[in-house]
Structure formats: C-alpha cells, structure tokens
Design a protein around this motif. Structure first.
Motif, PDB file in Angstrom:
ATOM      1  N   UNK A 168       0.816  -1.212   0.000  1.00  0.00           N
ATOM      2  CA  UNK A 168       0.000   0.000   0.000  1.00  0.00           C
ATOM      3  C   UNK A 168       0.852   1.265   0.000  1.00  0.00           C
ATOM      4  N   UNK A 169       2.014   1.197   0.633  1.00  0.00           N
ATOM      5  CA  UNK A 169       2.854   2.388   0.802  1.00  0.00           C
ATOM      6  C   UNK A 169       3.730   2.691  -0.409  1.00  0.00           C
ATOM      7  N   UNK A 170       3.744   1.805  -1.403  1.00  0.00           N
ATOM      8  CA  UNK A 170       4.651   1.974  -2.541  1.00  0.00           C
ATOM      9  C   UNK A 170       3.895   2.218  -3.844  1.00  0.00           C
ATOM     10  N   UNK A 171       4.564   2.918  -4.756  1.00  0.00           N
ATOM     11  CA  UNK A 171       4.070   2.990  -6.122  1.00  0.00           C
ATOM     12  C   UNK A 171       4.351   1.650  -6.799  1.00  0.00           C
ATOM     13  N   UNK A 172       3.538   1.295  -7.775  1.00  0.00           N
ATOM     14  CA  UNK A 172       3.721   0.014  -8.451  1.00  0.00           C
ATOM     15  C   UNK A 172       5.091  -0.062  -9.121  1.00  0.00           C
ATOM     16  N   UNK A 173       5.526   1.030  -9.712  1.00  0.00           N
ATOM     17  CA  UNK A 173       6.836   1.059 -10.371  1.00  0.00           C
ATOM     18  C   UNK A 173       7.953   0.694  -9.393  1.00  0.00           C
ATOM     19  N   UNK A 174       7.870   1.243  -8.178  1.00  0.00           N
ATOM     20  CA  UNK A 174       8.882   0.966  -7.150  1.00  0.00           C
ATOM     21  C   UNK A 174       8.787  -0.481  -6.681  1.00  0.00           C
ATOM     22  N   UNK A 175       7.578  -0.962  -6.491  1.00  0.00           N
ATOM     23  CA  UNK A 175       7.380  -2.335  -6.030  1.00  0.00           C
ATOM     24  C   UNK A 175       7.938  -3.342  -7.032  1.00  0.00           C
ATOM     25  N   UNK A 176       7.744  -3.069  -8.324  1.00  0.00           N
ATOM     26  CA  UNK A 176       8.275  -3.960  -9.359  1.00  0.00           C
ATOM     27  C   UNK A 176       9.802  -3.992  -9.334  1.00  0.00           C
ATOM     28  N   UNK A 177      10.411  -2.834  -9.103  1.00  0.00           N
ATOM     29  CA  UNK A 177      11.875  -2.775  -9.025  1.00  0.00           C
ATOM     30  C   UNK A 177      12.390  -3.501  -7.787  1.00  0.00           C
ATOM     31  N   UNK A 178      11.689  -3.326  -6.674  1.00  0.00           N
ATOM     32  CA  UNK A 178      12.145  -3.918  -5.414  1.00  0.00           C
ATOM     33  C   UNK A 178      12.075  -5.444  -5.418  1.00  0.00           C
ATOM     34  N   UNK A 179      11.169  -5.997  -6.206  1.00  0.00           N
ATOM     35  CA  UNK A 179      11.019  -7.460  -6.192  1.00  0.00           C
ATOM     36  C   UNK A 179      11.580  -8.110  -7.455  1.00  0.00           C
ATOM     37  N   UNK A 180      12.469  -7.398  -8.167  1.00  0.00           N
ATOM     38  CA  UNK A 180      12.985  -7.923  -9.430  1.00  0.00           C
ATOM     39  C   UNK A 180      13.758  -9.223  -9.241  1.00  0.00           C
ATOM     40  N   UNK A 181      14.556  -9.325  -8.167  1.00  0.00           N
ATOM     41  CA  UNK A 181      15.313 -10.562  -7.938  1.00  0.00           C
ATOM     42  C   UNK A 181      14.371 -11.734  -7.670  1.00  0.00           C
ATOM     43  N   UNK A 182      13.370 -11.472  -6.872  1.00  0.00           N
ATOM     44  CA  UNK A 182      12.386 -12.525  -6.566  1.00  0.00           C
ATOM     45  C   UNK A 182      11.623 -12.932  -7.822  1.00  0.00           C
ATOM     46  N   UNK A 183      11.192 -11.938  -8.599  1.00  0.00           N
ATOM     47  CA  UNK A 183      10.440 -12.238  -9.819  1.00  0.00           C
ATOM     48  C   UNK A 183      11.289 -13.016 -10.826  1.00  0.00           C
ATOM     49  N   UNK A 184      12.577 -12.666 -10.901  1.00  0.00           N
ATOM     50  CA  UNK A 184      13.478 -13.373 -11.816  1.00  0.00           C
ATOM     51  C   UNK A 184      13.606 -14.840 -11.413  1.00  0.00           C
ATOM     52  N   UNK A 185      13.715 -15.070 -10.107  1.00  0.00           N
ATOM     53  CA  UNK A 185      13.817 -16.449  -9.612  1.00  0.00           C
ATOM     54  C   UNK A 185      12.524 -17.221  -9.862  1.00  0.00           C
ATOM     55  N   UNK A 186      11.392 -16.529  -9.699  1.00  0.00           N
ATOM     56  CA  UNK A 186      10.095 -17.179  -9.902  1.00  0.00           C
ATOM     57  C   UNK A 186       9.766 -17.360 -11.381  1.00  0.00           C
ATOM     58  N   UNK A 187      10.222 -16.413 -12.193  1.00  0.00           N
ATOM     59  CA  UNK A 187       9.901 -16.449 -13.614  1.00  0.00           C
ATOM     60  C   UNK A 187       8.573 -15.804 -13.948  1.00  0.00           C
ATOM     61  N   UNK A 188       8.030 -15.030 -13.020  1.00  0.00           N
ATOM     62  CA  UNK A 188       6.781 -14.310 -13.277  1.00  0.00           C
ATOM     63  C   UNK A 188       6.677 -13.105 -12.346  1.00  0.00           C
ATOM     64  N   UNK A 189       5.724 -12.226 -12.637  1.00  0.00           N
ATOM     65  CA  UNK A 189       5.531 -10.981 -11.899  1.00  0.00           C
ATOM     66  C   UNK A 189       4.652 -11.229 -10.678  1.00  0.00           C
ATOM     67  N   UNK A 190       5.189 -10.958  -9.505  1.00  0.00           N
ATOM     68  CA  UNK A 190       4.482 -11.294  -8.265  1.00  0.00           C
ATOM     69  C   UNK A 190       3.684 -10.131  -7.684  1.00  0.00           C
ATOM     70  N   UNK A 191       3.831  -8.930  -8.250  1.00  0.00           N
ATOM     71  CA  UNK A 191       3.114  -7.762  -7.739  1.00  0.00           C
ATOM     72  C   UNK A 191       2.348  -7.087  -8.865  1.00  0.00           C
ATOM     73  N   UNK A 192       1.178  -6.560  -8.539  1.00  0.00           N
ATOM     74  CA  UNK A 192       0.399  -5.840  -9.541  1.00  0.00           C
ATOM     75  C   UNK A 192      -1.087  -6.094  -9.373  1.00  0.00           C
ATOM     76  N   UNK A 193      -1.920  -5.412 -10.154  1.00  0.00           N
ATOM     77  CA  UNK A 193      -3.376  -5.554 -10.012  1.00  0.00           C
ATOM     78  C   UNK A 193      -3.905  -6.933 -10.387  1.00  0.00           C
ATOM     79  N   UNK A 194      -3.091  -7.742 -11.070  1.00  0.00           N
ATOM     80  CA  UNK A 194      -3.507  -9.124 -11.343  1.00  0.00           C
ATOM     81  C   UNK A 194      -3.506  -9.953 -10.064  1.00  0.00           C
ATOM     82  N   UNK A 195      -2.942  -9.393  -8.988  1.00  0.00           N
ATOM     83  CA  UNK A 195      -2.933 -10.070  -7.688  1.00  0.00           C
ATOM     84  C   UNK A 195      -3.919  -9.428  -6.706  1.00  0.00           C
ATOM     85  N   UNK A 196      -4.842  -8.625  -7.215  1.00  0.00           N
ATOM     86  CA  UNK A 196      -5.821  -7.985  -6.332  1.00  0.00           C
ATOM     87  C   UNK A 196      -6.640  -9.041  -5.597  1.00  0.00           C
ATOM     88  N   UNK A 197      -7.178  -8.657  -4.440  1.00  0.00           N
ATOM     89  CA  UNK A 197      -7.962  -9.592  -3.644  1.00  0.00           C
ATOM     90  C   UNK A 197      -8.865  -8.795  -2.710  1.00  0.00           C
TER      91      UNK A 197
END
Length: 356
Positions: free
Chosen positions: A230-259
């Motif tokens: 909630x405290x971050x812009x999406x652009x920042x969140x994507x940058x912060x989790x780039x290592x994790x996303x690379x290891x996973x092979x997919x994007x872990x943050x974004x509106x496709x994960x809304x709930x």
C-alpha cells in the motif's frame, strides 16, 4: 425475458432430452450423477460459449458419440431468442445466438451467474476465485474496462517472458514500465468498482442480518488488497522485487494479484463462521450483486444455484430461499432427490420441477 425450452442431443449423459424451464423458478432434482449440473453447464455454454467444468467443450460429447448439439428457445427484450451450440470431436465449438432471426452478441444477453461448489470457497479459497467473480461483475457494469485489462495482461505476459527467459535488461525495463503504467490505471478502476461493490454488499447483508436467521452476519465488512504494498508505487514495487520475480519467472506484484477479504465484527469470516454460515454469506453476496447489476445496467438476470441444500439445515435453507425468490429474474436450482428443498420451496412459490 426467460429461457423456456432446452434440447440436449449427445450431451454428457443425455442421448436425446427436452426440458421445459419456468420463467420464474425451476427446481431440478435427482441423485448424484444424474445430470443436474450438466443441465446448468449446457445453458452456460449456450449463453457464454464456455463450460465451467472443462476448457475443452468436446469433452461434453456423450461417450461413444462424435458430436453434441444443444439448443434453447426463449424470449429476450420481448423478442424470440434461439440459442444453439454444436461441437464435434474434430471441430471447435460453434455457437449461434439469434433474436427474431438476427444475430446478437453474448455481451448483450442476460447477466448469468451460476453458484457452483467452487464458489463455496469464495471466501477461503485461492484469490483467483475471487478475482474471477469480481471481474465478471466489473466487466458487466463497465465493459469498456475489458480493453484496459487486455492491454495490461499483454504487457504482463511480455514481462513474464523476459523474466523467464532472462532477456535483456532493456527489454525487461520496457515491459516493466508498461506494466507499471497500465497496472496503475487498472488498479484505480478496480478500486473504484470495489467501492461500489462494497457499498451494495454491506447495505444488503447488514439489512439481512436484522433477521434472526442471519443475525450472525452483523457488522459485515470487506477490505481491498490492490496486489502490492500500500505504501509503494507500483513502479517501485516492481523494481524492489525484481530478484524474486526473476527467480520465480513471473511478476508477483500488480493488479492481477488484487484480492478482497470479508470480516464479521473485525474477525476474518472464513475463519470464524461454520460451513453452513459461510454458504449463507456467499449466497447473500451473490444476491446483493444481482441487485447492483439490476440497478446499474438494467440487465435481465438468470441465477442458477447448484446443490443449494447442501450444508444447510431446514431453517437456513428456508431463510435463504426466501431471499433468492425476491430477485427480479429467472431462477434455476438443483438439489438431491429426497432433500427438504422441495417442501420448503413449495410453501413459498410456484415452480416447475424436473426429476432426473
């Protein structure tokens, strides 16, 4: 408005069968495995072009047969409606929808909602179930958002491709920026619609909770999770989790994960209600959103509930039936032969019964 006569040929268990459907309420009774859910599935295919059981509709072809042909006659907007779907082992599903002989798009037809066993996990199951339900409502009320969602999904797919295949940083940055831009726009639309959704649900269920049968639902609330911090812009969140996303092979943050999460008196509903109480809450959520759809877009509505009586005692079954029968639309219910539903429904309304 209603669907009236359904014809099934080589569909699931049915070799050749016709069913008359009431313009008000229809009750389908039969033993497990008798084809009750298959009737609902056939209507879903005719209206939406999809099965809720399988990705491949050719799996609906009766064993040892080469094709199925299903059709339904009815009325819509005071005109004659004819729906027809065919599928063979060698070809894709072909569906035609005609109103007084002229083609009509599925988007211009009924708002169809089917409550299935999987929806009983709406509050405690995987987020994908809730997102699918939320999107079905949002896109019906705001069909123009389908284009934005499609653009976001395409950008997301490209970013995931970069992550999975280890493509250049420049290409990854390009698609990350696209995901961030489109994702922010989509998230704003999701949140705006969520506020509408929340308002209708809270008003409807808090009113229902004044009845003794639903008093356990006092102080219901629902909270939104946008899919990243909630405290971050999406652009920042994507940058912060780039290592994790690379290891996973997919994007872990974004509106496709809304709930979204439901609570009762500030306690998570899925952890504090019984199975029967959860089912009541889920059915009331569906009913509240039927009212919302009716108010906002004046759609003609069809509600189908599979195995309504499961996990409900006679008191709760009667109480929820009363609420269901209040909706301004066509209702199709299924139940197991010998359940109390027939007796409960008989006291409240006229209906057509189909015995399998």
């Amino acid at each position: 408005m209603p669907l009236k006569r359904l014809h099934l040929h080589n569909f699931r268990l049915f070799k050749e069968k016709d069913f008359n459907i009431s313009e008000g309420t229809t009750l389908i009774l039969g033993k497990n495995g008798s084809g009750k859910t298959s009737i609902l599935e056939s209507l879903n295919i005719l209206i939406s072009g999809k099965s809720f059981r399988t990705q491949e509709t050719k799996e609906c072809i009766k064993s040892e047969q080469e094709f199925f042909n299903i059709s339904c006659k009815g009325t819509f907007a005071e005109k004659n409606l004819l729906l027809n779907s065919q599928n063979s082992l060698s070809n894709r599903l072909k569906t035609s929808r005609k109103l007084d002989g002229s083609p009509i798009k599925k988007e211009d037809l009924y708002f169809l909602q089917i409550v299935l066993a999987k929806h009983l996990r709406l509050l405690e199951g995987e987020p994908e179930i809730r997102k699918e339900y939320f999107n079905s409502l949002m896109f019906h009320v705001k069909p123009e958002l389908k284009k934005l969602n499609s653009s976001y999904q395409k950008a997301l797919k490209q970013r995931n491709r970069c992550l999975k295949k280890g493509l250049s940083q420049a290409e990854l940055n390009l698609w990350s920026n696209e995901v961030a831009t489109l994702g922010l726009d989509l998230s704003k639309e999701q949140y705006n619609f969520f506020q509408l959704f929340k308002g209708h649900v809270r008003e409807f269920i808090n009113t229902a909770s004044r009845l003794s049968s639903f008093s356990f639902l006092e102080e219901v609330d629902v909270t939104f999770s946008k899919g990243w911090e909630r405290s971050k812009k999406l652009e920042v969140s994507l940058k912060d989790c780039i290592d994790r996303d690379t290891a996973l092979g997919y994007t872990s943050k974004g509106p496709h994960r809304m709930d979204f999460t439901f609570s009762i008196k500030n306690k998570k509903a899925s952890s504090n209600l019984s199975r029967g109480q959860l089912k009541i809450l889920i059915l009331l959520i569906f009913l509240s959103n039927f009212r919302m759809i009716k108010e906002l877009v004046q759609s003609e509505i069809i509600l189908m509930v599979d195995d309504l009586g499961s996990e409900l005692d006679s008191k709760n079954l009667s109480a929820i039936l009363e609420e269901i029968l209040k909706i301004d639309g066509q209702i199709i219910l299924t139940g197991i032969e010998g359940e109390e539903m027939h007796g409960s429904l008989k006291k409240m309304a006229n209906f057509t019964q189909i015995n399998l």
